[in-house]
Scaffold this active site. Structure first.
Site, short mmCIF file in Angstrom:
data_model
loop_
_atom_site.label_atom_id
_atom_site.label_comp_id
_atom_site.label_asym_id
_atom_site.label_seq_id
_atom_site.Cartn_x
_atom_site.Cartn_y
_atom_site.Cartn_z
N CYS A 104 5.23 -1.33 -9.49
CA CYS A 104 6.00 -0.10 -9.78
C CYS A 104 6.23 0.71 -8.51
O CYS A 104 7.30 1.29 -8.32
CB CYS A 104 5.29 0.75 -10.82
SG CYS A 104 5.16 -0.04 -12.44
N CYS B 293 9.06 -7.48 -15.54
CA CYS B 293 8.48 -6.46 -16.43
C CYS B 293 9.56 -5.64 -17.14
O CYS B 293 9.25 -4.86 -18.03
CB CYS B 293 7.53 -5.55 -15.67
SG CYS B 293 8.34 -4.55 -14.43
#
Length: 146
Positions: free
Chosen positions: A105, A35
């Protein structure tokens, strides 16, 4: 667009503890090649092993910034051993959850804490019970469903 909790939005729009610590006790940098997020965590740890200050610099999406911000809040004032127990689940719970597509995350935040603790341990020639050498890139990690 995934739905974010108010806490995620708050930590994204008003992130806590952004920046660097001059002469830190430990610094950890981790990324996710998939990402493109990169998170750097700075820790200031006193002689008693208490984290006095935690700061971060994150290049990434809103969820990456929010998890970095919350992670610094969760480790401040804790011992090195307590900080080691701040998991991605704890970060997500403190933020009232993350969309499944953004769970990585929170893993980045957990790894950044571990990387900074690892750096601190190496600088001070100590071993932190239960701390494993962190990965620089977490995109290799399979994400558990549990």
């Amino acid at each position: 667009m995934p739905a974010y909790s108010e806490k995620v939005m708050d930590h994204f729009t008003n992130p806590r503890n952004v920046g660097e610590i001059e002469d830190p006790s430990g610094v950890g940098t981790v990324g996710n090649a998939k990402c493109g997020d990169i998170m750097r965590m700075y820790l200031d740890i006193d002689d008693n092993g208490i984290i006095q200050e935690a700061k971060f610099k994150t290049f990434g999406c809103g969820a990456a910034i929010a998890t970095s911000s919350m992670a610094t809040e969760l480790v401040r004032g804790r011992t090195v051993q307590e900080a080691l127990e701040v998991t991605n689940k704890a970060v997500m719970e403190a933020l009232d959850g993350l969309p499944p597509v953004k769970v990585h995350c929170s893993l980045l935040a957990e790894e950044a804490i571990h990387a900074a603790l690892w750096d601190y341990a190496e600088r001070n020639h100590i071993e932190i019970q239960g701390l494993e050498k962190p990965k620089a890139d977490i995109s290799e990690e399979p994400i558990g469903d549990d």
